[in-house]
Design a protein around this motif. Structure first.
Motif, PDB file in Angstrom:
ATOM      1  N   VAL A 189      57.518  -5.182  19.507  1.00  0.00           N
ATOM      2  CA  VAL A 189      56.548  -5.762  20.446  1.00  0.00           C
ATOM      3  C   VAL A 189      56.293  -4.741  21.548  1.00  0.00           C
ATOM      4  CG1 VAL A 189      56.058  -7.614  22.085  1.00  0.00           C
ATOM      5  CG2 VAL A 189      57.258  -8.127  19.953  1.00  0.00           C
ATOM      6  N   LEU A 190      55.074  -4.302  21.673  1.00  0.00           N
ATOM      7  CA  LEU A 190      54.686  -3.316  22.685  1.00  0.00           C
ATOM      8  C   LEU A 190      54.107  -4.029  23.892  1.00  0.00           C
ATOM      9  CD1 LEU A 190      54.017  -0.435  23.679  1.00  0.00           C
ATOM     10  CD2 LEU A 190      51.904  -0.567  22.325  1.00  0.00           C
ATOM     11  N   ARG A 191      54.627  -3.702  25.069  1.00  0.00           N
ATOM     12  CA  ARG A 191      54.144  -4.300  26.311  1.00  0.00           C
ATOM     13  C   ARG A 191      53.560  -3.196  27.197  1.00  0.00           C
ATOM     14  NH1 ARG A 191      59.707  -6.087  28.020  1.00  0.00           N
ATOM     15  NH2 ARG A 191      59.948  -4.010  27.135  1.00  0.00           N
ATOM     16  N   LEU A 192      52.311  -3.361  27.553  1.00  0.00           N
ATOM     17  CA  LEU A 192      51.650  -2.342  28.364  1.00  0.00           C
ATOM     18  C   LEU A 192      50.740  -3.011  29.378  1.00  0.00           C
ATOM     19  CD1 LEU A 192      48.538  -2.185  27.064  1.00  0.00           C
ATOM     20  CD2 LEU A 192      49.764  -0.985  25.265  1.00  0.00           C
ATOM     21  N   ASN A 193      50.132  -2.186  30.222  1.00  0.00           N
ATOM     22  CA  ASN A 193      49.224  -2.686  31.250  1.00  0.00           C
ATOM     23  C   ASN A 193      47.823  -2.188  30.957  1.00  0.00           C
ATOM     24  OD1 ASN A 193      48.200  -3.809  33.601  1.00  0.00           O
ATOM     25  ND2 ASN A 193      48.704  -2.033  34.851  1.00  0.00           N
ATOM     26  N   ASN A 194      46.885  -3.103  30.804  1.00  0.00           N
ATOM     27  CA  ASN A 194      45.485  -2.717  30.559  1.00  0.00           C
ATOM     28  C   ASN A 194      44.687  -2.631  31.841  1.00  0.00           C
ATOM     29  OD1 ASN A 194      43.894  -1.980  28.220  1.00  0.00           O
ATOM     30  ND2 ASN A 194      42.550  -3.675  28.771  1.00  0.00           N
ATOM     31  N   PHE A 195      45.352  -2.817  32.973  1.00  0.00           N
ATOM     32  CA  PHE A 195      44.819  -2.576  34.325  1.00  0.00           C
ATOM     33  C   PHE A 195      43.882  -3.669  34.825  1.00  0.00           C
ATOM     34  CE2 PHE A 195      41.883  -0.597  37.405  1.00  0.00           C
ATOM     35  CZ  PHE A 195      42.789  -0.160  38.338  1.00  0.00           C
ATOM     36  N   LYS A 205      53.225  -7.192  17.588  1.00  0.00           N
ATOM     37  CA  LYS A 205      52.481  -7.758  18.714  1.00  0.00           C
ATOM     38  C   LYS A 205      52.278  -6.688  19.786  1.00  0.00           C
ATOM     39  CE  LYS A 205      53.729 -11.894  20.035  1.00  0.00           C
ATOM     40  NZ  LYS A 205      54.479 -13.002  20.692  1.00  0.00           N
ATOM     41  N   ILE A 206      51.145  -6.780  20.488  1.00  0.00           N
ATOM     42  CA  ILE A 206      50.879  -5.943  21.665  1.00  0.00           C
ATOM     43  C   ILE A 206      50.491  -6.865  22.807  1.00  0.00           C
ATOM     44  CG2 ILE A 206      49.529  -4.062  22.666  1.00  0.00           C
ATOM     45  CD1 ILE A 206      48.931  -3.086  19.848  1.00  0.00           C
ATOM     46  N   GLU A 207      51.262  -6.835  23.878  1.00  0.00           N
ATOM     47  CA  GLU A 207      50.960  -7.635  25.064  1.00  0.00           C
ATOM     48  C   GLU A 207      50.297  -6.729  26.092  1.00  0.00           C
ATOM     49  OE1 GLU A 207      54.637  -9.333  26.323  1.00  0.00           O
ATOM     50  OE2 GLU A 207      54.855 -10.578  24.523  1.00  0.00           O
ATOM     51  N   MET A 208      49.062  -7.047  26.454  1.00  0.00           N
ATOM     52  CA  MET A 208      48.292  -6.241  27.401  1.00  0.00           C
ATOM     53  C   MET A 208      48.112  -7.008  28.706  1.00  0.00           C
ATOM     54  SD  MET A 208      45.326  -4.549  25.013  1.00  0.00           S
ATOM     55  CE  MET A 208      45.686  -3.187  23.900  1.00  0.00           C
ATOM     56  N   ASN A 209      48.906  -6.633  29.720  1.00  0.00           N
ATOM     57  CA  ASN A 209      48.782  -7.255  31.030  1.00  0.00           C
ATOM     58  C   ASN A 209      47.588  -6.682  31.784  1.00  0.00           C
ATOM     59  OD1 ASN A 209      51.480  -8.866  31.315  1.00  0.00           O
ATOM     60  ND2 ASN A 209      52.043  -6.901  30.437  1.00  0.00           N
ATOM     61  N   MET A 210      47.177  -7.344  32.833  1.00  0.00           N
ATOM     62  CA  MET A 210      46.079  -6.859  33.673  1.00  0.00           C
ATOM     63  C   MET A 210      46.578  -6.808  35.110  1.00  0.00           C
ATOM     64  SD  MET A 210      42.983  -9.104  32.008  1.00  0.00           S
ATOM     65  CE  MET A 210      43.008  -9.431  30.227  1.00  0.00           C
TER      66      MET A 210
END
Length: 564
Positions: free
Chosen positions: A63-69, A269-274
């Motif tokens: 599961v990749l967790r990143l920030n999409n800004f 899964k990829i979780e893209m936070n803002m």
């Protein structure tokens, strides 16, 4: 989220910070073992004839967790213009071709591609096992209808011009040809024939770009608003599908089991936070709540750059992009070329990249990156040419009837709300006030509001820039061919446009380059934009994340990514 994994990754990351280990993109391709907790082996009792079984190794969670800004402006391939939207769409959709790990276009949804001898006709045979996330087959009609939708001017695609290489595409967009005259035709469900206006050596790079992506024609017809929300109507054909979309908060992608190459996809899964704050993003990475920080969707905190660099954690790769400020050439005093030049020449770019951005950027005194025009490492004008700037400002004011600097209209410099943009703007404000004696007001807004204002001409000077969509100088120059599309400056010049038109018909590569160089000289002399620096891709990541592919254009692909 599994709490134990979060804590373990957090400890691993902090250990790397303490040790100052280097994390590099090159290392992504190496077969490195992930750090494992140590296991203490106790001797077996004398009476025991066999050793105790070793504990089972646990596979890392994929599961990749990143920030999409920030909130994507759109998730419709035909409407995208920004990096935050494209970072999603490059994972969820796929074109006829895909740029591979070495930066070369390869067959993707098309598994066989043939071109005519004159390079004016391409025939694409689609894979039999290419499917949409809902199980529908991907057809040639999906490509034809998507391209024609984008070329319908009433749909408002700012990137429609990317399709103008297709025969009659520009004419159709301008209402001078019928949709059926556009040179894209589904010969049958699995055969797409494309005719071009002129030989286009980079066409197979274009077909890997999102403006050329397909859309499920059946869904688009039955549900015109299909791209506005996650749900059964949001069908995709790439490695991942859109599982949920909490607007302005979070996007979640899941592995698309119907993807033709699903066996190559390791992430589930990829979780893209803002999160619109670079310090928060970096802190979350250090605490194990994110696996990636920085490019392509954001910037690392400028105050942390030197520390990350000293610890060997700052990753920098060149990128075919240019950071610039745009003038609204319809607003005074920037309707005057000499005044525009004065503001451009009065900037100390070397000081900016060394002391403000600190991301290994190259000073830019041209528009096209040196990855495309090597000569542009030297550029087309002198950096920090203050005396020339003062002279040009005086001449421009005289032409416009301004008796002195204090008689100039109030000047406002606009930028989107972000720490890096604020610090650049403050430095530029100081340079203009010191070197030209002008008063400059700063104005910032959240990105979506800011960009709408820029598009609608509600600005004087605004921070923008460009990162290449494909590796050819025309991609940077054609923005300014007309006042339409992504040209927000309201500047255009017939001589410039004529050179671009001539370049499209020139078959000799060396002659074509000279034509484009001449066009760039006109653009830089007219100065509708101020180039600052050539961009870099700057980031830090979880050391156990491997095989993320970053292109020379700064696009990121997670198709092959995995945790070890």
């Amino acid at each position: 989220m599994i709490p134990s994994k979060k804590r373990w990754i957090g400890r691993a990351w902090k250990a790397v910070l303490a040790a100052g280990l280097s994390v590099s993109l090159a290392a992504c391709a190496q077969n490195q073992e992930a750090a494992k907790p140590s296991v203490q082996n106790h001797p077996a009792p004398a009476a025991q004839s066999t050793p105790a079984p070793a504990p089972e190794s646990k596979e890392p969670e994929q599961v990749l967790r990143l920030n999409n800004f920030t909130e994507p402006l759109s998730l419709h391939p035909g409407l995208i213009t920004d990096v935050w939207s494209s970072n999603v769409i490059f994972q969820t959709f796929e074109g006829l071709t895909r740029i591979d790990k070495n930066g070369v276009p390869q067959p993707a949804i098309a598994d066989a591609i043939t071109a005519s001898d004159d390079l004016l006709t391409y025939t694409f045979k689609l894979r039999d096992n290419a499917k949409w996330s809902n199980g529908d087959p991907v057809t040639a009609q999906d490509f034809e209808s998507a391209w024609k939708w984008t070329l319908d001017a009433k749909n408002g695609s700012e990137y429609a011009y990317q399709l103008f290489y297709v025969k009659n595409a520009e004419a159709a967009f301008n209402g001078k040809a019928k949709p059926e005259e556009i040179g894209v035709k589904a010969q049958d469900d699995k055969t797409l024939v494309v005719q071009l206006e002129n030989p286009t050596p980079f066409f197979l790079e274009l077909t890997a770009f999102y403006t050329y992506f397909p859309v499920n024609a059946k869904v688009m017809k039955e549900h015109p608003d299909w791209a506005k929300e996650a749900g059964p109507n949001y069908t995709t054909n790439g490695p991942f599908k859109l599982a949920s979309w909490e607007h302005k908060t979070k996007l979640v992608l899941e592995k698309n089991e119907n993807y033709w190459d699903a066996g190559s996809v390791k992430l589930t899964k990829i979780e893209m936070n803002m999160i619109n704050d670079a310090n928060t993003e970096l802190s979350m990475l250090e605490n194990g709540d994110l696996d990636w920080a920085g490019a392509p969707t954001g910037n690392l905190p400028l105050d942390a750059m030197q520390s990350l660099k000293e610890k060997g954690l700052l990753e920098i790769t060149p990128k075919a992009g240019t950071y610039w400020y745009e003038f609204n050439t319809l607003q005074k005093p920037f309707n005057n070329k000499k005044i525009r030049q004065a503001f451009a020449y009065a900037i100390n770019r070397k000081d900016l990249v060394d002391n403000v951005t600190q991301g290994g950027e190259l000073v830019a005194t041209a528009v096209v990156p040196p990855t495309m025009f090597a000569e542009n490492e030297q550029g087309l004008f002198k950096d920090n040419d203050v005396e020339n700037a003062k002279q040009l400002l005086a001449e421009g004011m005289q032409e416009e009837g301004y008796a002195s600097v204090d008689k100039l209209p109030p000047i406002t410099l606009s930028y989107n709300t972000e720490e890096a943009q604020a610090k650049i703007a403050q430095a530029v404000q100081d340079m203009w006030q010191k070197n030209l004696g002008v008063h400059v007001k700063l104005e910032n807004q959240e990105w979506n509001v800011y960009y709408e204002n820029v598009k609608n001409g509600k600005y004087q000077v605004a921070r923008m820039g460009w990162t290449g969509d494909f590796n050819d100088p025309i991609n940077f120059l054609e923005i300014f061919r007309t006042k339409d599309g992504n040209n927000h400056t309201n500047w255009e010049k017939k001589e410039f446009a004529d050179l671009l038109a001539a370049s499209s018909k020139e078959k000799d590569a060396a002659k074509r380059k000279e034509i484009l160089r001449d066009a760039e000289k006109i653009l830089v002399d007219e100065m509708p934009v101020i180039p600052f620096y050539f961009k870099s891709t700057v980031y830090a990541k979880n050391p156990n994340l491997k095989d993320v592919v970053i292109s020379g254009l700064g696009n990121v692909q997670y198709k092959w990514a995995k945790f070890e």
